[in-house]
Scaffold this motif. Structure first.
Motif, short mmCIF file in Angstrom:
data_model
loop_
_atom_site.label_atom_id
_atom_site.label_comp_id
_atom_site.label_asym_id
_atom_site.label_seq_id
_atom_site.Cartn_x
_atom_site.Cartn_y
_atom_site.Cartn_z
N SER A 231 47.25 34.39 41.31
CA SER A 231 46.53 34.55 40.05
C SER A 231 46.29 36.01 39.76
O SER A 231 46.69 36.90 40.50
N ALA A 232 45.63 36.25 38.65
CA ALA A 232 45.29 37.62 38.26
C ALA A 232 43.88 37.64 37.71
O ALA A 232 43.64 38.06 36.58
N ALA A 233 42.92 37.15 38.50
CA ALA A 233 41.52 37.22 38.10
C ALA A 233 41.14 38.68 37.92
O ALA A 233 41.62 39.56 38.64
N ASN A 234 40.29 38.95 36.94
CA ASN A 234 39.94 40.33 36.66
C ASN A 234 39.11 40.93 37.79
O ASN A 234 38.17 40.32 38.26
N SER B 208 43.12 42.45 34.53
CA SER B 208 43.16 43.53 33.54
C SER B 208 42.37 44.75 34.02
O SER B 208 42.23 45.73 33.29
N GLY B 209 41.85 44.69 35.25
CA GLY B 209 41.06 45.80 35.78
C GLY B 209 41.89 46.72 36.65
O GLY B 209 42.57 46.27 37.58
N GLY C 240 36.75 46.63 45.19
CA GLY C 240 36.73 45.85 43.96
C GLY C 240 36.05 44.51 44.18
O GLY C 240 35.97 44.02 45.32
N ASN C 241 35.55 43.92 43.10
CA ASN C 241 34.91 42.60 43.17
C ASN C 241 35.55 41.67 42.15
O ASN C 241 35.85 42.10 41.02
N PHE C 242 35.75 40.42 42.54
CA PHE C 242 36.31 39.44 41.62
C PHE C 242 35.90 38.04 42.03
O PHE C 242 35.48 37.80 43.16
N THR C 243 36.00 37.12 41.08
CA THR C 243 35.76 35.70 41.33
C THR C 243 37.10 35.00 41.32
O THR C 243 37.82 35.05 40.30
N ALA C 244 37.47 34.37 42.42
CA ALA C 244 38.79 33.76 42.53
C ALA C 244 38.95 32.61 41.54
O ALA C 244 38.09 31.73 41.46
#
Length: 223
Positions: free
Chosen positions: A21-24, A151-152, A172-176
């Motif tokens: 995926s490509a979570a922001n 997009s980050g 970096g931080n993201f929500t899967a």
């Protein structure tokens, strides 16, 4: 009926796996490598990888070594050469940290873009990811690289630099939103990576509630 149920279960399993995926990703400011305390220990370690010939423990985090091109359950590379390279010799405030950063994976000369997919994630879980790039050889060219997730895009990491840091890292931080997350590396010369770790972290609301609960418990005990 039995075959129909089996078909439905198979579809559910395939859907849960999903593609990368490509979570922001929300990136922190890029930092120059200074000391072993650079290694973030927030939350719970999922896995950490260094790309040298030995496993290395820094600030209590064990970076398992790998000489393989990918690990089915943890990560895979796109565009990287299948192998490791000895970067050089440096001692960033601790021999274990230096050992971790003295090796890395690089792309074929002139390749500016590469990818790394981190797997074995839980959908809906908040994660912290930390990447390092280092090159302490005595070159005069400045090499820079950014990392994109969704997009980050991160700020510029520097390595093999005559005018800035020879080693840097970014968090970096993201929500899967899938069981795998794709990161794209974009360099001005040869894309390169030295180490990576990924950690499960509590979402801010949960962390705040836990803190408030602890305060309430202390007050109750004092009463």
């Amino acid at each position: 009926m039995k075959n129909y149920r089996s078909f439905i279960m198979s579809c559910a399993v395939l859907a849960s796996v999903g593609p990368a995926s490509a979570a922001n990703v929300i990136w922190n400011t890029v930092q120059a490598v200074t000391a072993a305390t650079d290694v973030n220990t927030t939350g719970t370690l999922e896995y950490a990888r260094g790309f040298g010939s030995v496993s290395t423990t820094v600030s209590g985090v064990t970076f398992n070594n790998t000489t393989s091109y990918s690990d089915t359950f943890e990560f895979s590379f796109t565009g990287f050469m299948n192998g490791i390279t000895f970067i050089g010799s440096n001692n960033p405030e601790g021999q274990a940290y230096a050992t971790l950063l003295d090796s890395g994976r690089y792309v074929q000369a002139g390749t500016l873009t590469a990818g790394i997919t981190l797997s074995d994630l839980t959908v809906g879980q908040d994660y912290l990811v930390q990447f390092w790039v280092a090159d302490f050889r005595n070159f005069t060219a400045d090499r820079t690289m950014t990392i994109t997730g969704g997009s980050g895009t991160s700020g510029q990491l520097t390595y093999l630099s005559a005018s800035a840091s020879d080693a840097s890292y970014v968090i970096g931080n993201f929500t899967a939103d899938s069981t795998a997350q794709l990161f794209t590396l974009n360099a001005n010369q040869d894309a390169q990576i030295s180490a990576v770790q990924i950690r499960a972290v509590p979402e801010p609301t949960s962390a705040l509630l836990s803190a408030l609960g602890a305060v309430a418990l202390l007050r109750r005990r004092r009463a």
